[in-house]
Design an enzyme around this catalytic site. Structure first.
Site, PDB file in Angstrom:
ATOM      1  NE  ARG A 234       6.285  -0.412  -4.430  1.00  0.00           N
ATOM      2  CZ  ARG A 234       5.481   0.396  -4.591  1.00  0.00           C
ATOM      3  NH1 ARG A 234       4.679   1.005  -5.586  1.00  0.00           N
ATOM      4  NH2 ARG A 234       5.150   1.226  -3.796  1.00  0.00           N
ATOM      5  CD  GLU A 263      10.478   0.704  -9.941  1.00  0.00           C
ATOM      6  OE1 GLU A 263       9.466  -0.066 -10.271  1.00  0.00           O
ATOM      7  OE2 GLU A 263      10.167   1.435  -8.787  1.00  0.00           O
ATOM      8  CG  HIS A 295       7.646   3.353  -9.619  1.00  0.00           C
ATOM      9  ND1 HIS A 295       8.228   2.707  -9.152  1.00  0.00           N
ATOM     10  CD2 HIS A 295       6.162   3.861  -9.202  1.00  0.00           C
ATOM     11  CE1 HIS A 295       7.227   3.104  -7.597  1.00  0.00           C
ATOM     12  NE2 HIS A 295       6.082   3.499  -7.884  1.00  0.00           N
TER      13      HIS A 295
HETATM   14  P1  NAI Z   1      -4.463  -0.780  -0.523  1.00  0.00           P
HETATM   15  O1  NAI Z   1      -3.544  -1.123   0.546  1.00  0.00           O
HETATM   16  O2  NAI Z   1      -5.914   0.021  -0.388  1.00  0.00           O
HETATM   17  O3  NAI Z   1      -5.082  -2.227  -1.614  1.00  0.00           O
HETATM   18  C1  NAI Z   1      -4.021  -3.372  -1.110  1.00  0.00           C
HETATM   19  C2  NAI Z   1      -5.222  -4.400  -1.307  1.00  0.00           C
HETATM   20  O4  NAI Z   1      -4.713  -5.494  -1.603  1.00  0.00           O
HETATM   21  C3  NAI Z   1      -6.237  -4.969  -0.339  1.00  0.00           C
HETATM   22  O5  NAI Z   1      -7.364  -4.584  -0.623  1.00  0.00           O
HETATM   23  C4  NAI Z   1      -5.869  -6.071   0.596  1.00  0.00           C
HETATM   24  O6  NAI Z   1      -6.686  -6.513   1.375  1.00  0.00           O
HETATM   25  C5  NAI Z   1      -5.206  -6.330  -1.107  1.00  0.00           C
HETATM   26  N1  NAI Z   1      -4.148  -7.982  -0.128  1.00  0.00           N
HETATM   27  C6  NAI Z   1      -3.423  -8.111   0.081  1.00  0.00           C
HETATM   28  N2  NAI Z   1      -2.307  -9.170   0.447  1.00  0.00           N
HETATM   29  C7  NAI Z   1      -3.135  -9.529  -0.707  1.00  0.00           C
HETATM   30  C8  NAI Z   1      -2.913 -10.808  -1.589  1.00  0.00           C
HETATM   31  N3  NAI Z   1      -2.177 -11.567  -1.360  1.00  0.00           N
HETATM   32  N4  NAI Z   1      -3.828 -11.475  -2.759  1.00  0.00           N
HETATM   33  C9  NAI Z   1      -4.210 -10.182  -2.780  1.00  0.00           C
HETATM   34  N5  NAI Z   1      -5.114  -9.567  -2.579  1.00  0.00           N
HETATM   35  C10 NAI Z   1      -4.246  -8.724  -1.783  1.00  0.00           C
HETATM   36  O7  NAI Z   1      -3.541  -0.370  -1.143  1.00  0.00           O
HETATM   37  P2  NAI Z   1      -3.429   0.796  -2.847  1.00  0.00           P
HETATM   38  O8  NAI Z   1      -3.846   2.119  -2.561  1.00  0.00           O
HETATM   39  O9  NAI Z   1      -5.237  -0.005  -3.791  1.00  0.00           O
HETATM   40  O10 NAI Z   1      -2.460   0.216  -3.920  1.00  0.00           O
HETATM   41  C11 NAI Z   1      -2.033  -1.195  -4.268  1.00  0.00           C
HETATM   42  C12 NAI Z   1      -0.752  -0.808  -4.733  1.00  0.00           C
HETATM   43  O11 NAI Z   1      -0.357  -0.242  -5.267  1.00  0.00           O
HETATM   44  C13 NAI Z   1       0.491  -0.959  -3.468  1.00  0.00           C
HETATM   45  O12 NAI Z   1       0.904  -1.569  -2.789  1.00  0.00           O
HETATM   46  C14 NAI Z   1       1.553  -0.086  -4.827  1.00  0.00           C
HETATM   47  O13 NAI Z   1       2.430  -1.454  -4.398  1.00  0.00           O
HETATM   48  C15 NAI Z   1       1.371   0.692  -5.760  1.00  0.00           C
HETATM   49  N6  NAI Z   1       1.423   1.366  -5.527  1.00  0.00           N
HETATM   50  C16 NAI Z   1       1.919   2.083  -6.959  1.00  0.00           C
HETATM   51  C17 NAI Z   1       1.980   2.910  -6.912  1.00  0.00           C
HETATM   52  C18 NAI Z   1       1.861   3.497  -8.707  1.00  0.00           C
HETATM   53  O14 NAI Z   1       3.087   4.807  -9.689  1.00  0.00           O
HETATM   54  N7  NAI Z   1       3.241   3.292  -9.396  1.00  0.00           N
HETATM   55  C19 NAI Z   1       1.553   3.930  -7.145  1.00  0.00           C
HETATM   56  C20 NAI Z   1       0.357   4.041  -5.104  1.00  0.00           C
HETATM   57  C21 NAI Z   1       1.186   2.416  -4.964  1.00  0.00           C
END
Ligand code: NAI
Length: 331
Positions: A234, A263, A295
């Site tokens: 993000r 954005e 994005h």
């Molecule tokens: P997920 O929920 O599977 O993984 C997120 C990880 O971040 C978890 O393992 C969690 O424990 C960890 N986390 C939480 N707080 C943290 C912190 N303070 N420091 C370090 N790690 C922390 O989510 P997923 O599916 O892997 O997606 C990750 C991010 O990617 C989403 O939150 C979203 O913002 C972004 N995203 C971007 C997209 C794009 O098109 N560019 C599309 C989909 C998601």
């Protein structure tokens, strides 16, 4: 069952209509972003389906609830744009699509890394101009480099797999480290060590109060000179002004962004005939070692199919059982 879909693009219609063959819902597709002024478009519709740059804050939720909406069915994984406390207070259920294709975002992340390291974005333009000089295009091998992954959830783990396959050393930081990653050879370390030792740092944690501006002047000062930073998470994980200073000083060797903190109101539209009024973004575009995509990490056929199918399954389960398959809880 009527569903108001905001920020609709042609591809949303195609994939939602295809997934709807299993359900028979009635869509109202709105091109407009969901903001306070456009919320009344959903009046009388029990389901509202916003996208990532829609504004799902308290005033918008109040208008939706007053118009009879009961369920906010997000067609995204991230829900940082929703005021969950206000939704709970108003009795609105919020659901999301926790996983659609983590591979889509992970592969885009690696595409940014490789394009930047081998300067594909510059080589493409040169060759089209008939310039076949290699001066200034010197890259580096990934094999043997250290990659630091912040957030090893679904996407971070896929990135780890790819980078391990390249022969990189993979360091990671996550508030909840996972054993599957450890077994593959990922080394969980403190954030400071990750900053100090990584040649490439890539962000895959959610945007929260804790992670807001995780990359800032202070954390940059603790990184290697010439570090590559990639953000497909993000936008506000990165303090954009701090990275501009880091680029000017040469601290950052390459920067790849698929997201940008301002954005909303910029991405997802053709603005090629407009003047960009965001001077910070315009400055970013001037660096030869910065690669920005708008994005599009999620934008694959497989991911759009899964997004539409899961969103409609959430809606169907909510109608049947009063609870979506993937509710978002207030933490
Ligand atoms: P997920 O929920 O599977 O993984 C997120 C990880 O971040 C978890 O393992 C969690 O424990 C960890 N986390 C939480 N707080 C943290 C912190 N303070 N420091 C370090 N790690 C922390 O989510 P997923 O599916 O892997 O997606 C990750 C991010 O990617 C989403 O939150 C979203 O913002 C972004 N995203 C971007 C997209 C794009 O098109 N560019 C599309 C989909 C998601």
């Amino acid at each position: 069952m009527e569903i108001a879909v905001f920020s609709t693009k042609n591809y949303d219609r195609v994939f939602f209509e295809r997934a709807n063959e299993q359900h028979g819902f009635r869509f109202h597709f709105f091109d407009a972003r969901l903001v306070e002024d456009t919320a009344p478009l959903a009046s009388g519709m029990p389901i509202v389906c916003p996208f990532v740059n829609d504004n799902v804050d308290e005033p918008v939720l109040e208008k939706l609830a007053a118009g009879g909406t009961r369920h906010i069915a997000l067609r995204s994984a991230g829900f940082n744009h929703v005021d969950l406390k206000a939704a709970e207070r108003l009795g609105l259920t919020v659901s999301h699509v926790p996983a659609y294709s983590p591979h889509a975002v992970a592969e885009h992340t690696v595409a940014l890394m490789l394009s930047l390291s081998r300067q594909i974005h510059r080589a493409f333009a040169r060759v089209r101009e008939g310039n076949f000089s290699l001066e200034g295009l010197l890259g580096f091998d990934f094999r043997g480099k250290t990659v630091g992954i912040i957030g090893t959830g679904k996407i971070g783990q896929c990135v780890a797999d790819i980078m391990l396959g390249f022969g990189c050393k993979v360091l990671a930081f996550d508030v909840y480290p996972n054993d599957a990653c450890r077994e593959k050879g990922v080394d969980y370390v403190a954030m400071d060590r990750l900053f100090a030792e990584s040649d490439i740092i890539t962000l895959h944690c959610p945007l929260t109060d804790e992670t807001h501006h995780l990359i800032n002047e202070d954390t940059l000062s603790r990184m290697k000179d010439g570090v590559m930073i990639i953000n497909t998470g993000r936008g506000a994980l990165v303090d954009t002004k701090a990275v501009i200073d880091g680029l000017k000083e040469g601290k950052i060797g390459q920067l790849g962004l698929d997201v940008y903190e301002e954005e909303a109101g910029l991405f997802f539209e053709d603005r090629s005939r407009n003047i960009i009024t965001d001077d910070v973004f315009a400055r970013l575009l001037t660096f030869p070692n910065v690669l920005i995509t708008g994005h599009q990490g999620f934008f694959t056929r497989e991911a759009l199919t899964a997004i539409a199918e899961t969103t409609l399954k959430n809606i169907a389960a909510f109608e049947r059982e009063g609870q979506p398959v993937h509710p978002v809880q207030v933490s």
